[in-house]
Design a protein around this motif. Structure first.
Motif, PDB file in Angstrom:
ATOM      1  N   ALA A 120     -32.058  -8.244  -0.234  1.00  0.00           N
ATOM      2  CA  ALA A 120     -32.677  -7.662   0.958  1.00  0.00           C
ATOM      3  C   ALA A 120     -31.848  -6.497   1.492  1.00  0.00           C
ATOM      4  O   ALA A 120     -32.388  -5.440   1.852  1.00  0.00           O
ATOM      5  N   LEU A 121     -30.538  -6.668   1.521  1.00  0.00           N
ATOM      6  CA  LEU A 121     -29.668  -5.596   2.008  1.00  0.00           C
ATOM      7  C   LEU A 121     -29.726  -4.387   1.073  1.00  0.00           C
ATOM      8  O   LEU A 121     -29.777  -3.239   1.526  1.00  0.00           O
ATOM      9  N   LEU A 142     -23.751 -11.778   5.041  1.00  0.00           N
ATOM     10  CA  LEU A 142     -23.950 -11.624   6.481  1.00  0.00           C
ATOM     11  C   LEU A 142     -22.938 -10.644   7.073  1.00  0.00           C
ATOM     12  O   LEU A 142     -23.254  -9.894   8.005  1.00  0.00           O
ATOM     13  N   GLN A 143     -21.723 -10.635   6.534  1.00  0.00           N
ATOM     14  CA  GLN A 143     -20.729  -9.655   6.983  1.00  0.00           C
ATOM     15  C   GLN A 143     -21.170  -8.244   6.603  1.00  0.00           C
ATOM     16  O   GLN A 143     -21.025  -7.298   7.395  1.00  0.00           O
ATOM     17  N   LYS A 144     -21.735  -8.093   5.414  1.00  0.00           N
ATOM     18  CA  LYS A 144     -22.241  -6.787   4.991  1.00  0.00           C
ATOM     19  C   LYS A 144     -23.397  -6.338   5.884  1.00  0.00           C
ATOM     20  O   LYS A 144     -23.511  -5.154   6.223  1.00  0.00           O
ATOM     21  N   ALA A 145     -24.256  -7.281   6.259  1.00  0.00           N
ATOM     22  CA  ALA A 145     -25.363  -6.944   7.159  1.00  0.00           C
ATOM     23  C   ALA A 145     -24.828  -6.480   8.509  1.00  0.00           C
ATOM     24  O   ALA A 145     -25.312  -5.487   9.078  1.00  0.00           O
ATOM     25  N   LYS A 146     -23.828  -7.183   9.011  1.00  0.00           N
ATOM     26  CA  LYS A 146     -23.215  -6.812  10.288  1.00  0.00           C
ATOM     27  C   LYS A 146     -22.645  -5.399  10.216  1.00  0.00           C
ATOM     28  O   LYS A 146     -22.869  -4.576  11.118  1.00  0.00           O
ATOM     29  N   SER A 147     -21.934  -5.098   9.142  1.00  0.00           N
ATOM     30  CA  SER A 147     -21.313  -3.782   8.986  1.00  0.00           C
ATOM     31  C   SER A 147     -22.351  -2.673   8.866  1.00  0.00           C
ATOM     32  O   SER A 147     -22.123  -1.538   9.310  1.00  0.00           O
ATOM     33  N   ALA A 148     -23.508  -3.013   8.280  1.00  0.00           N
ATOM     34  CA  ALA A 148     -24.562  -2.014   8.081  1.00  0.00           C
ATOM     35  C   ALA A 148     -25.488  -1.897   9.287  1.00  0.00           C
ATOM     36  O   ALA A 148     -26.413  -1.074   9.279  1.00  0.00           O
ATOM     37  N   GLY A 149     -25.259  -2.708  10.312  1.00  0.00           N
ATOM     38  CA  GLY A 149     -26.111  -2.656  11.497  1.00  0.00           C
ATOM     39  C   GLY A 149     -27.463  -3.314  11.306  1.00  0.00           C
ATOM     40  O   GLY A 149     -28.423  -3.002  12.023  1.00  0.00           O
ATOM     41  N   PRO A 166     -20.812 -14.636  15.312  1.00  0.00           N
ATOM     42  CA  PRO A 166     -20.608 -13.182  15.397  1.00  0.00           C
ATOM     43  C   PRO A 166     -21.298 -12.390  14.295  1.00  0.00           C
ATOM     44  O   PRO A 166     -21.457 -11.172  14.421  1.00  0.00           O
ATOM     45  N   LEU A 167     -21.725 -13.062  13.217  1.00  0.00           N
ATOM     46  CA  LEU A 167     -22.371 -12.355  12.114  1.00  0.00           C
ATOM     47  C   LEU A 167     -23.892 -12.294  12.254  1.00  0.00           C
ATOM     48  O   LEU A 167     -24.556 -11.658  11.433  1.00  0.00           O
ATOM     49  N   VAL A 168     -24.440 -12.963  13.260  1.00  0.00           N
ATOM     50  CA  VAL A 168     -25.895 -12.943  13.432  1.00  0.00           C
ATOM     51  C   VAL A 168     -26.251 -12.467  14.834  1.00  0.00           C
ATOM     52  O   VAL A 168     -25.433 -12.516  15.758  1.00  0.00           O
ATOM     53  N   TYR A 169     -27.494 -12.030  14.977  1.00  0.00           N
ATOM     54  CA  TYR A 169     -27.964 -11.546  16.278  1.00  0.00           C
ATOM     55  C   TYR A 169     -28.335 -12.708  17.193  1.00  0.00           C
ATOM     56  O   TYR A 169     -27.998 -12.722  18.377  1.00  0.00           O
ATOM     57  N   ALA A 170     -29.045 -13.689  16.646  1.00  0.00           N
ATOM     58  CA  ALA A 170     -29.480 -14.835  17.449  1.00  0.00           C
ATOM     59  C   ALA A 170     -29.957 -15.943  16.525  1.00  0.00           C
ATOM     60  O   ALA A 170     -30.331 -15.699  15.373  1.00  0.00           O
ATOM     61  N   ASP A 171     -29.948 -17.163  17.037  1.00  0.00           N
ATOM     62  CA  ASP A 171     -30.456 -18.323  16.309  1.00  0.00           C
ATOM     63  C   ASP A 171     -31.638 -18.893  17.076  1.00  0.00           C
ATOM     64  O   ASP A 171     -31.559 -19.123  18.287  1.00  0.00           O
ATOM     65  N   LEU A 172     -32.758 -19.096  16.385  1.00  0.00           N
ATOM     66  CA  LEU A 172     -33.920 -19.774  16.966  1.00  0.00           C
ATOM     67  C   LEU A 172     -33.833 -21.222  16.526  1.00  0.00           C
ATOM     68  O   LEU A 172     -33.980 -21.528  15.338  1.00  0.00           O
ATOM     69  N   THR A 173     -33.609 -22.123  17.452  1.00  0.00           N
ATOM     70  CA  THR A 173     -33.250 -23.462  17.022  1.00  0.00           C
ATOM     71  C   THR A 173     -33.590 -24.486  18.095  1.00  0.00           C
ATOM     72  O   THR A 173     -34.364 -24.211  19.017  1.00  0.00           O
ATOM     73  N   LEU A 174     -33.020 -25.646  17.967  1.00  0.00           N
ATOM     74  CA  LEU A 174     -33.292 -26.725  18.901  1.00  0.00           C
ATOM     75  C   LEU A 174     -31.994 -27.218  19.527  1.00  0.00           C
ATOM     76  O   LEU A 174     -30.899 -26.829  19.115  1.00  0.00           O
ATOM     77  N   SER A 175     -32.151 -28.048  20.516  1.00  0.00           N
ATOM     78  CA  SER A 175     -30.998 -28.671  21.156  1.00  0.00           C
ATOM     79  C   SER A 175     -30.682 -29.967  20.426  1.00  0.00           C
ATOM     80  O   SER A 175     -31.501 -30.892  20.401  1.00  0.00           O
TER      81      SER A 175
END
Length: 373
Positions: A120-121, A142-149, A166-175
């Protein structure tokens, strides 16, 4: 008066069937006030879990105008009914926004998941949505994705209250606290607090699963000190062949098990029938709200309860909302996926659209939030 007494008799019969049939109806370990307190606490918790959630659209700014021409890639660790339904929602939302859509499968292994993310990257993804994948198994891409914006949105990677990786924008998840307690409370309710629980969990290496299991065991112990929990970790890459044998071994090793908690709905066909070969009265709770599982509840099958998500394609639209928020420059934040306990008392039919009436037309609500209408 005659009609009142008849109605009362029906209610008593229903109550007895819901609280006693999965267990012996009397606790061999706790009694008196402790037993009464356990039953009352579990019953109150279950009543609250059955309530219909309100439609949730995040307040975070997400501008549809930034989407046309951008590409969103979906990488699922596993391909099952839940991930397929979520992916369908992502594809529909991307189409509504004029985004390119691509999908890859991790085939249940970390190696394949890493390869899919790298693909994908390499193809120039603007955003990636993953399910079942977190930094513990895919830190390099995921580190490469972070570096590439490139914004990465994970689904069901960790507890909603955990710090954002720190390597992801957000997590859609449960409690984990909410679901773990729900599993425990319903199992206690169904067995009249005479519970020996078989916990059929995802691998402990998955942070969310590990935390749910801890909470389940803690809640059982808190309400019923004499009740027991036995846990096995399923091999998600070999469910069809491995899980029936694992469940059979657990049931034979612990013949007192009278209720199961299964990590997710797609595992139920491999866990439930084998458990009932050992103990025909065993039933179970699972999670996701897949149509075959809800139909099983309606028909009185081995699964009698589900911690259900809303219509699963809603989660896909929720993921795309986070994609838009990232592309709009809005700071990331985890999103809690709403859930509702479904059992014989509230199922009526097995269509999620009827079980979540507040989610009817959720697509239009997202489009309005994105400025498309």
């Amino acid at each position: 008066m005659k009609q009142y007494l008849s109605t009362l008799a029906v209610l008593v019969a229903v109550s007895a069937s819901l609280t006693g049939c999965a267990g012996s109806g009397t606790s061999s370990g706790i009694s008196g006030k402790a037993l009464a307190d356990c039953k009352a606490a579990a019953s109150d918790a279950v009543d609250a879990l059955r309530a219909v959630p309100e439609l949730y659209i995040p307040a975070a700014a997400a501008k549809g105008a930034v989407a046309p021409g951008k590409s969103v890639w979906v990488v699922n660790l596993l391909s099952n009914d839940l991930t397929n339904n979520i992916t369908t929602g992502i594809k529909a939302a991307a189409s509504a926004l004029g985004m390119e859509f691509h999908e890859l499968n991790g085939n249940g292994t970390a190696q394949s998941a890493n390869q899919a993310l790298s693909t994908a990257l390499g193809a120039g993804a603007d955003a990636i949505v993953t399910s079942g994948i977190d930094a513990s198994i895919a830190s390099n891409p995921l580190q490469k994705a972070k570096s590439a914006g490139v914004a990465v949105i994970t689904i069901l990677a960790d507890d909603v209250d955990a710090p954002i990786d720190p390597l992801v924008y957000a997590d859609l998840t449960l409690s984990a606290d909410y679901v773990g307690k729900a599993y425990a409370d319903y199992a206690l309710h169904r067995t009249g607090c005479d519970l020996e629980l078989g916990n059929v969990s995802l691998p402990a290496s998955i942070p969310l699963s590990n935390e749910v299991g801890k909470v389940t065991e803690g809640e059982v112990t808190r309400l019923c000190s004499a009740c027991a929990v036995h846990t096995i970790e399923m091999d998600v890459a070999n469910l069809a062949t491995g899980l029936p044998t694992q469940v059979q071994s657990m049931m034979k090793q612990h013949p007192g098990i009278n209720y199961l908690a299964v990590g997710f709905d797609s595992a139920v066909p491999f866990a439930g029938p084998r458990a009932q070969r050992i103990n025909k009265d065993v039933t179970l709770i699972s999670a996701n709200g897949l149509a075959p599982n809800l139909q099983m509840i309606k028909n009185g099958g081995v699964q009698d309860a589900d911690m259900s998500f809303p219509p699963n394609d809603y989660i896909g639209w929720l993921a795309v909302h986070s994609v838009l928020a990232a592309l709009s420059g809005t700071p990331g934040e985890n999103q809690r996926i709403p859930m509702r306990l479904i059992d014989k008392t509230n199922i009526e039919n097995s269509a999620l659209t009827s079980l979540y009436p507040t989610y009817d037309g959720f697509q239009a609500a997202f489009e309005k939030a994105w400025g498309l209408s």
